[in-house]
Write a protein that holds these residues in place. Structure first.
Motif, PDB file in Angstrom:
ATOM      1  N   TYR A 234      29.229  58.402  11.887  1.00 45.62           N
ATOM      2  CA  TYR A 234      29.273  58.147  13.329  1.00 45.62           C
ATOM      3  C   TYR A 234      28.039  57.387  13.809  1.00 45.62           C
ATOM      4  N   GLN A 235      26.932  57.445  13.047  1.00 46.46           N
ATOM      5  CA  GLN A 235      25.717  56.771  13.490  1.00 46.46           C
ATOM      6  C   GLN A 235      25.850  55.261  13.443  1.00 46.46           C
ATOM      7  N   LEU A 236      26.773  54.771  12.643  1.00 44.05           N
ATOM      8  CA  LEU A 236      26.994  53.328  12.602  1.00 44.05           C
ATOM      9  C   LEU A 236      27.428  52.822  13.975  1.00 44.05           C
ATOM     10  N   ALA A 237      28.255  53.596  14.659  1.00 42.68           N
ATOM     11  CA  ALA A 237      28.741  53.200  15.983  1.00 42.68           C
ATOM     12  C   ALA A 237      27.638  53.224  17.024  1.00 42.68           C
ATOM     13  N   LEU A 238      26.509  53.877  16.722  1.00 44.48           N
ATOM     14  CA  LEU A 238      25.405  53.949  17.675  1.00 44.48           C
ATOM     15  C   LEU A 238      24.494  52.723  17.598  1.00 44.48           C
ATOM     16  N   GLN A 239      24.647  51.894  16.560  1.00 42.58           N
ATOM     17  CA  GLN A 239      23.849  50.677  16.480  1.00 42.58           C
ATOM     18  C   GLN A 239      24.191  49.788  17.681  1.00 42.58           C
ATOM     19  N   PRO A 240      23.179  49.259  18.389  1.00 47.02           N
ATOM     20  CA  PRO A 240      23.423  48.554  19.662  1.00 47.02           C
ATOM     21  C   PRO A 240      24.512  47.486  19.613  1.00 47.02           C
ATOM     22  N   PRO A 241      24.509  46.564  18.640  1.00 48.28           N
ATOM     23  CA  PRO A 241      25.564  45.528  18.684  1.00 48.28           C
ATOM     24  C   PRO A 241      26.961  46.096  18.478  1.00 48.28           C
ATOM     25  N   ILE A 242      27.067  47.159  17.654  1.00 52.62           N
ATOM     26  CA  ILE A 242      28.379  47.753  17.406  1.00 52.62           C
ATOM     27  C   ILE A 242      28.837  48.556  18.617  1.00 52.62           C
ATOM     28  N   ALA A 243      27.899  49.260  19.248  1.00 51.88           N
ATOM     29  CA  ALA A 243      28.250  50.012  20.454  1.00 51.88           C
ATOM     30  C   ALA A 243      28.755  49.079  21.549  1.00 51.88           C
ATOM     31  N   ARG A 244      28.130  47.904  21.676  1.00 50.37           N
ATOM     32  CA  ARG A 244      28.573  46.964  22.704  1.00 50.37           C
ATOM     33  C   ARG A 244      29.943  46.371  22.362  1.00 50.37           C
TER      34      ARG A 244
END
Length: 294
Positions: A48-58
């Motif tokens: 789930y931490q991958l989705a927290l990376q700024p470009p991926i979250a955006r």
């Protein structure tokens, strides 16, 4: 219509040099190729931490992210493209993430900037030197500021005897100065030593009359009492005669770039040695002018 399964795409995607990830709208990782697994340290992190990376979250929020530079855990620098997939016009269903590792390029850029700073400081620090010893010492004091360097050395060649006089040893192993001094005292810059000594890189550099890099791992016959892995030595000239030498040494293993030193390091050491020469040439010229005036 031909149906394509994940097992059919995996061999192709795993052959890419770029990382490829697929996430669903909830940010759950559905697939990543082997390159992406290394880029994002997938095995060492909760998915789930991958989705927290700024470009991926955006991208999960519907933004198309193009060529964003991202530092990952102070280990890698990635250029990230994150593309949201839509159902209709507004609902994000999936996100495709493409990552490219530029860590080596960023490191080389940082090293080049550091080298430029060292060169500028050397120009300023050698302007008012009045002796070859002081010029060599000031140059040697700056060399360990280079990221790829562990130690630096400087010695002067005594004109009358050909002895190598230690001037400075800086860096991580300054406690070995006495051992290094004893090693130099055993050497003599004579024609016999230059022609027949095959184990002293110092004398090799003087004989070749240019800056040279030595890989002690590739040529174990070199005299190496301080357990170096690699070194660059550059002779210092005055009126066509060798008057000293400066060196950059490394104890650490080869880094991520696959080399001990950046490709421009030999030219940099030669330039630093030339600055020491120019300082002495300036003093010699000023002395001659003063004598003529007197």
């Amino acid at each position: 219509m031909v149906e394509i399964h994940e097992n059919d795409l995996s061999p192709l995607l795993n052959s890419f040099n770029d990382g490829v990830c697929f996430l669903n709208a909830q940010g759950e990782l559905l697939y990543c190729n082997e390159t992406a697994r290394k880029h994002w340290n997938i095995d060492g992190l909760p998915t789930y931490q991958l989705a927290l990376q700024p470009p991926i979250a955006r991208a999960l929020a519907g933004e198309h992210v193009v060529h964003e530079l991202l530092h990952v855990e102070n280990e890698r620098v990635l250029i990230v493209n994150a593309v949201p997939m839509f159902a209709g016009t507004t609902t994000v269903t999936d996100v495709v993430v493409i990552s490219h590792d530029v860590s080596e390029h960023v490191l080389l850029e940082q090293q080049a900037e550091g080298a430029l700073q060292v060169l500028l400081k050397a120009i300023l620090d050698t302007q008012d030197t009045e002796s070859i010893d002081e010029a060599l010492r000031r140059i040697a004091a700056l060399i360990p500021q280079l990221e790829s360097v562990d130690d630096s050395i400087a010695f002067r060649v005594e004109e009358s005897t050909g002895r190598l006089i230690p001037i400075a040893l800086y860096g991580s192993n300054e406690q070995n100065y006495d051992e290094w001094k004893a090693q130099l005292q055993e050497l003599k810059l004579s024609a016999e030593n230059i022609l027949h000594s095959s184990t002293s890189p110092y004398l090799h550099s003087v004989r070749l009359a240019r800056a040279v890099m030595y890989d002690y791992m590739m040529v174990p016959l070199f005299h190496n009492p301080r357990s170096l892995r690699a070194a660059i030595y550059a002779p210092v000239f005055l009126n066509g005669r060798v008057v000293g030498l400066v060196g950059a040494e490394r104890h650490r293993p080869i880094g991520n770039t696959g080399t001990y030193f950046p490709h421009w390091s030999i030219e940099l050491l030669a330039a630093l040695a030339r600055l020491a020469s120019m300082a002495m040439e300036k003093n010699t010229l000023l002395t001659s002018i003063k004598q003529l005036q007197d």
